[in-house]
Write a protein that holds these residues in place. Structure first.
Motif, PDB file in Angstrom:
ATOM      1  N   GLN A   1       0.262  50.461  -4.399  1.00 35.16           N
ATOM      2  CA  GLN A   1       0.360  50.921  -3.013  1.00 35.16           C
ATOM      3  C   GLN A   1       1.595  50.343  -2.330  1.00 35.16           C
ATOM      4  O   GLN A   1       2.292  51.045  -1.602  1.00 35.16           O
ATOM      5  CB  GLN A   1      -0.900  50.556  -2.236  1.00 35.16           C
ATOM      6  CG  GLN A   1      -1.022  51.299  -0.924  1.00 35.16           C
ATOM      7  CD  GLN A   1      -1.130  52.802  -1.127  1.00 35.16           C
ATOM      8  OE1 GLN A   1      -2.042  53.277  -1.778  1.00 35.16           O
ATOM      9  NE2 GLN A   1      -0.192  53.547  -0.581  1.00 35.16           N
ATOM     10  N   PHE A   2       1.898  49.061  -2.568  1.00 38.68           N
ATOM     11  CA  PHE A   2       3.073  48.440  -1.962  1.00 38.68           C
ATOM     12  C   PHE A   2       4.362  49.137  -2.387  1.00 38.68           C
ATOM     13  O   PHE A   2       5.209  49.434  -1.553  1.00 38.68           O
ATOM     14  CB  PHE A   2       3.169  46.958  -2.321  1.00 38.68           C
ATOM     15  CG  PHE A   2       2.308  46.048  -1.495  1.00 38.68           C
ATOM     16  CD1 PHE A   2       1.629  46.494  -0.374  1.00 38.68           C
ATOM     17  CD2 PHE A   2       2.167  44.725  -1.850  1.00 38.68           C
ATOM     18  CE1 PHE A   2       0.833  45.658   0.376  1.00 38.68           C
ATOM     19  CE2 PHE A   2       1.370  43.865  -1.109  1.00 38.68           C
ATOM     20  CZ  PHE A   2       0.704  44.333   0.007  1.00 38.68           C
ATOM     21  N   ILE A   3       4.523  49.396  -3.682  1.00 36.02           N
ATOM     22  CA  ILE A   3       5.789  49.993  -4.104  1.00 36.02           C
ATOM     23  C   ILE A   3       5.875  51.466  -3.739  1.00 36.02           C
ATOM     24  O   ILE A   3       6.965  51.982  -3.527  1.00 36.02           O
ATOM     25  CB  ILE A   3       6.111  49.723  -5.595  1.00 36.02           C
ATOM     26  CG1 ILE A   3       5.044  50.236  -6.526  1.00 36.02           C
ATOM     27  CG2 ILE A   3       6.362  48.258  -5.823  1.00 36.02           C
ATOM     28  CD1 ILE A   3       5.382  50.029  -7.992  1.00 36.02           C
ATOM     29  N   LEU A   4       4.738  52.133  -3.627  1.00 34.94           N
ATOM     30  CA  LEU A   4       4.764  53.502  -3.087  1.00 34.94           C
ATOM     31  C   LEU A   4       5.232  53.477  -1.639  1.00 34.94           C
ATOM     32  O   LEU A   4       6.059  54.300  -1.220  1.00 34.94           O
ATOM     33  CB  LEU A   4       3.378  54.145  -3.152  1.00 34.94           C
ATOM     34  CG  LEU A   4       3.037  54.943  -4.379  1.00 34.94           C
ATOM     35  CD1 LEU A   4       1.568  55.335  -4.351  1.00 34.94           C
ATOM     36  CD2 LEU A   4       3.910  56.164  -4.532  1.00 34.94           C
ATOM     37  N   ASN A   5       4.718  52.536  -0.860  1.00 35.18           N
ATOM     38  CA  ASN A   5       5.113  52.419   0.537  1.00 35.18           C
ATOM     39  C   ASN A   5       6.588  52.076   0.690  1.00 35.18           C
ATOM     40  O   ASN A   5       7.198  52.401   1.705  1.00 35.18           O
ATOM     41  CB  ASN A   5       4.257  51.377   1.254  1.00 35.18           C
ATOM     42  CG  ASN A   5       2.828  51.816   1.415  1.00 35.18           C
ATOM     43  OD1 ASN A   5       2.493  52.994   1.272  1.00 35.18           O
ATOM     44  ND2 ASN A   5       1.946  50.872   1.700  1.00 35.18           N
ATOM     45  N   LYS A   6       7.153  51.430  -0.316  1.00 32.14           N
ATOM     46  CA  LYS A   6       8.585  51.104  -0.292  1.00 32.14           C
ATOM     47  C   LYS A   6       9.444  52.301  -0.693  1.00 32.14           C
ATOM     48  O   LYS A   6      10.661  52.239  -0.628  1.00 32.14           O
ATOM     49  CB  LYS A   6       8.887  49.931  -1.228  1.00 32.14           C
ATOM     50  CG  LYS A   6       8.308  48.631  -0.786  1.00 32.14           C
ATOM     51  CD  LYS A   6       9.114  48.054   0.337  1.00 32.14           C
ATOM     52  CE  LYS A   6       8.627  46.674   0.692  1.00 32.14           C
ATOM     53  NZ  LYS A   6       9.325  46.124   1.824  1.00 32.14           N
ATOM     54  N   GLY A   7       8.796  53.384  -1.161  1.00 32.75           N
ATOM     55  CA  GLY A   7       9.542  54.598  -1.467  1.00 32.75           C
ATOM     56  C   GLY A   7       9.785  54.880  -2.938  1.00 32.75           C
ATOM     57  O   GLY A   7      10.499  55.825  -3.274  1.00 32.75           O
TER      58      GLY A   7
END
Length: 141
Positions: A89-95
């Protein structure tokens, strides 16, 4: 860093890590080399006499009394699966793209899209709208 995963819950696959994974791996090599009590050559056998990363992390969380946390009326469990979900989820949120994440985590883009990106749609739409001059939305529950 490219890691060949011979044993996993699904099938053997190749996982890809970041630069920090490379340095962590080299620190483990030094640790194994300087401590014969681990009785394991790098790349062979088990780590700290455990059969999997999952087992090791869960044991550490238990020993540190961090496996569960009470949040309000709920009891939240921490385990290797929750760490994986948080990372994704964190790296998805980073794009990062779901294709790159799937390759790093040894899963499919379909699974990433089904369980993670579908939950991002509202947040992404709100972020985009709020960037427009005069736009202001908030989630009301």
């Amino acid at each position: 860093m490219k890691i060949n995963v011979g044993k996993s819950k699904t099938v053997p696959h190749t996982a890809y890590g970041t630069g920090s994974a490379y340095f962590a791996y080299h620190n483990l090599v030094k640790l194994y080399s300087s401590n014969p009590q681990f009785n394991c050559k790098v790349g062979e056998g088990t780590i700290f006499k455990l059969h999997s990363f999952r087992e090791g992390l869960n044991s550490l969380l238990d020993e540190a009394d961090l496996k569960f946390e009470k949040l309000g009326d709920s009891r939240v469990k921490r385990d290797s699966k929750s760490f994986r979900h948080t990372f994704i989820q964190f790296i998805l949120n980073k794009g990062m793209s779901s294709t790159a994440i799937a390759k790093m985590c040894g899963t499919s883009t379909e699974m990433i899209d089904k369980y993670y990106t579908s939950n991002m749609a509202l947040d992404t739409m709100m972020d985009t709208f709020n960037k427009v001059k005069g736009g202001h939305l908030k989630i009301v529950s």
